[in-house]
Design a protein around this motif. Sequence first.
Motif, PDB file in Angstrom:
ATOM      1  N   LYS A 128       0.824  -1.098  -0.017  1.00 50.12           N
ATOM      2  CA  LYS A 128      -0.061   0.131  -0.076  1.00 50.12           C
ATOM      3  C   LYS A 128       0.823   1.231   0.097  1.00 50.12           C
ATOM      4  O   LYS A 128       0.712   2.301  -0.717  1.00 50.12           O
ATOM      5  N   GLU A 129       1.867   1.208   1.065  1.00 47.11           N
ATOM      6  CA  GLU A 129       2.613   2.305   1.095  1.00 47.11           C
ATOM      7  C   GLU A 129       3.428   2.602  -0.503  1.00 47.11           C
ATOM      8  O   GLU A 129       3.633   3.863  -0.777  1.00 47.11           O
ATOM      9  N   ILE A 130       3.777   1.727  -1.047  1.00 45.70           N
ATOM     10  CA  ILE A 130       4.545   1.738  -2.381  1.00 45.70           C
ATOM     11  C   ILE A 130       3.479   2.315  -3.413  1.00 45.70           C
ATOM     12  O   ILE A 130       3.770   3.239  -4.321  1.00 45.70           O
ATOM     13  N   SER A 131       2.316   1.676  -3.500  1.00 46.26           N
ATOM     14  CA  SER A 131       1.247   2.224  -4.390  1.00 46.26           C
ATOM     15  C   SER A 131       0.883   3.490  -4.039  1.00 46.26           C
ATOM     16  O   SER A 131       0.834   4.397  -5.152  1.00 46.26           O
ATOM     17  N   ALA A 146      -2.161   3.029  -9.199  1.00 49.93           N
ATOM     18  CA  ALA A 146      -3.608   3.259  -8.707  1.00 49.93           C
ATOM     19  C   ALA A 146      -4.661   2.020  -8.994  1.00 49.93           C
ATOM     20  O   ALA A 146      -5.210   1.715  -8.001  1.00 49.93           O
ATOM     21  N   ILE A 147      -4.223   0.976  -9.688  1.00 44.34           N
ATOM     22  CA  ILE A 147      -5.034  -0.203  -9.788  1.00 44.34           C
ATOM     23  C   ILE A 147      -4.529  -1.242  -8.654  1.00 44.34           C
ATOM     24  O   ILE A 147      -5.609  -1.656  -8.070  1.00 44.34           O
ATOM     25  N   LEU A 148      -3.266  -1.035  -8.309  1.00 44.71           N
ATOM     26  CA  LEU A 148      -2.715  -2.044  -7.058  1.00 44.71           C
ATOM     27  C   LEU A 148      -3.359  -1.405  -5.939  1.00 44.71           C
ATOM     28  O   LEU A 148      -4.264  -2.263  -5.239  1.00 44.71           O
ATOM     29  N   TRP A 149      -3.392   0.005  -5.808  1.00 47.11           N
ATOM     30  CA  TRP A 149      -4.067   0.598  -4.360  1.00 47.11           C
ATOM     31  C   TRP A 149      -5.689   0.236  -4.452  1.00 47.11           C
ATOM     32  O   TRP A 149      -6.108  -0.311  -3.446  1.00 47.11           O
ATOM     33  N   THR A 153      -7.246  -2.011  -1.486  1.00 46.93           N
ATOM     34  CA  THR A 153      -8.234  -1.415  -0.409  1.00 46.93           C
ATOM     35  C   THR A 153      -9.632  -1.533  -0.623  1.00 46.93           C
ATOM     36  O   THR A 153     -10.371  -0.941  -0.106  1.00 46.93           O
ATOM     37  N   ARG A 154      -9.764  -2.299  -1.796  1.00 50.47           N
ATOM     38  CA  ARG A 154     -11.250  -2.501  -2.156  1.00 50.47           C
ATOM     39  C   ARG A 154     -12.045  -3.366  -1.072  1.00 50.47           C
ATOM     40  O   ARG A 154     -11.378  -4.222  -0.739  1.00 50.47           O
TER      41      ARG A 154
END
Length: 160
Positions: A128-131, A146-149, A153-154
């Motif tokens: 999360k921090e990297i994304s 943004a996709i990874l985030w 977080t979904r």
Amino acid sequence: MLDSNQFSWFQVPDDVKNLLILAAQTWENTSESEKYIHQALAKAGDNTEILVSAYRFFYYKNNYPLALQTAIKVLDKIKEVEKFPDDWEQLQPILVKRLEEPRIRLYLNAYAASGMVLANLGEIEQAKEISIRVKQIDEDNNFGAAILWDILTRPPDEDD
């Protein structure tokens, strides 16, 4: 049989190209193809193109620890060449300012990739921090942060 001359744009010695070709040709036999990747890495040292190829190989073979190790090597190599600061707050404006430079784009690709691998390894908070960091620099989502985030977080579906 593939000819290494087909990959003239790939700027590495022919013996290393041939090892990568052998790895591709033996893809179904993981231990054999991995042997060729390791040989290519040993011969090429810290050649960025080989490191990126190795990262992709390890990632698609689901060998996340080696994929992460390889992505970090790319980051460390660029950091050393560019003399980047260790502190993110100092590094971020440099990356923003130089975003269109190929080496900076490679750095951000490798950084975002490390986040994806960390997520696969269950290191969700680091991912999360990297994304978040990459997202702040990359408004166009060229590096997939943004996709990874969004994935990380979904909220779970209510139907589950």
